[in-house]
Design a protein around this motif. Structure first.
Motif, PDB file in Angstrom:
ATOM      1  N   ASP A  45      30.749  48.400 -69.371  1.00 45.53           N
ATOM      2  CA  ASP A  45      30.499  47.153 -70.076  1.00 45.53           C
ATOM      3  C   ASP A  45      29.070  47.161 -70.593  1.00 45.53           C
ATOM      4  O   ASP A  45      28.121  47.242 -69.812  1.00 45.53           O
ATOM      5  N   ALA A  46      28.908  47.096 -71.915  1.00 43.29           N
ATOM      6  CA  ALA A  46      27.578  47.078 -72.550  1.00 43.29           C
ATOM      7  C   ALA A  46      26.715  48.239 -72.072  1.00 43.29           C
ATOM      8  O   ALA A  46      25.502  48.107 -71.926  1.00 43.29           O
ATOM      9  N   GLY A  47      27.355  49.369 -71.823  1.00 45.85           N
ATOM     10  CA  GLY A  47      26.624  50.553 -71.397  1.00 45.85           C
ATOM     11  C   GLY A  47      26.428  50.665 -69.901  1.00 45.85           C
ATOM     12  O   GLY A  47      25.914  51.683 -69.413  1.00 45.85           O
ATOM     13  N   TYR A  48      26.823  49.647 -69.145  1.00 50.46           N
ATOM     14  CA  TYR A  48      26.697  49.678 -67.694  1.00 50.46           C
ATOM     15  C   TYR A  48      28.035  50.083 -67.081  1.00 50.46           C
ATOM     16  O   TYR A  48      29.089  49.564 -67.464  1.00 50.46           O
ATOM     17  N   ALA A  49      27.991  50.979 -66.122  1.00 47.37           N
ATOM     18  CA  ALA A  49      29.206  51.462 -65.473  1.00 47.37           C
ATOM     19  C   ALA A  49      29.406  50.723 -64.154  1.00 47.37           C
ATOM     20  O   ALA A  49      28.835  51.093 -63.116  1.00 47.37           O
TER      21      ALA A  49
END
Length: 217
Positions: A45-49
């Motif tokens: 999500d938005a580059g966060y895993a």
């Protein structure tokens, strides 16, 4: 988590009686799925895993699910039952999406009515000065804040509660990386959900005075 000056706001929040909800969130169709136990896997999500939640270790009653829920509240209202550790997002047709939550520790718990004025994905966390006095290790975040990330206490999303005067109550509905705290009284006053659940709730909520929040003690 509580925010700056939360002790000052606490007395106000416990007596809130908001009546200025001029608009309502759009009614949502009743969903066919009943339980979403398979919705806690890995999420990018938005580059966060976001890691998968070991949901089998969480009491099944706290898994996100559609339940029968008779209430006089309009669809789009959020009802928080702190005693039962449930948050309900009211749907039409006598149904609601029910989420498991973590609530405030004794002495920090609150109740009342508010509305969701705005929402933020991957928010910055500013601990209140009172918390910094109790926990010196977080003092460095009071002014500059802790940037978004997997260890941020607000998690993947935050919904900001305001009173009928348009004032920030300093209380939030937010995500948490501490999935094991769901069903407990662990926070400093705010309502926490598993990150995968706050993402789901975030998508349903339409901020504004119609996005009513009722917190029951």
């Amino acid at each position: 988590m509580r925010f700056r000056n939360a002790l000052t706001v606490f007395g106000l929040v416990t007596t809130l009686a908001i009546s200025g909800c001029a608009t309502t969130s759009e009614p949502e169709k009743v969903e066919t799925a009943k339980i979403f136990t398979d919705s806690y896997g890995k999420v990018t999500d938005a580059g966060y895993a976001l890691p998968a939640i070991p949901i089998n270790k969480v009491n099944p009653k706290f898994h996100r699910q559609i339940v029968s829920y008779e209430t006089s509240e309009k669809p789009g209202t959020v009802v928080v039952n702190t005693r039962e550790r449930f948050l309900y997002y009211v749907l039409s047709g006598g149904k609601a999406v029910r989420y498991g939550i973590g609530v405030g520790k004794q002495g920090f718990a609150w109740q009342g009515e508010a509305y969701i004025a705005w929402k933020q994905a991957w928010p910055t966390w500013h601990p209140p000065k009172e918390m910094a006095e109790r926990k010196p290790d977080v003092a460095k975040y009071v002014d500059d804040g802790m940037g978004p990330g997997l260890s941020n206490p607000l998690g993947a999303r935050a919904l900001y509660l305001f009173n009928d005067k348009g004032e920030d109550t300093l209380f939030r509905l937010h995500g948490t990386p501490e999935w094991a705290s769901i069903g407990t009284a662990a926070s400093s006053g705010c309502i926490r959900l598993m990150n995968q659940d706050i993402i789901d709730l975030y998508e349903r909520v339409r901020p504004g005075k119609g996005a009513r929040v009722v917190v029951l003690q």
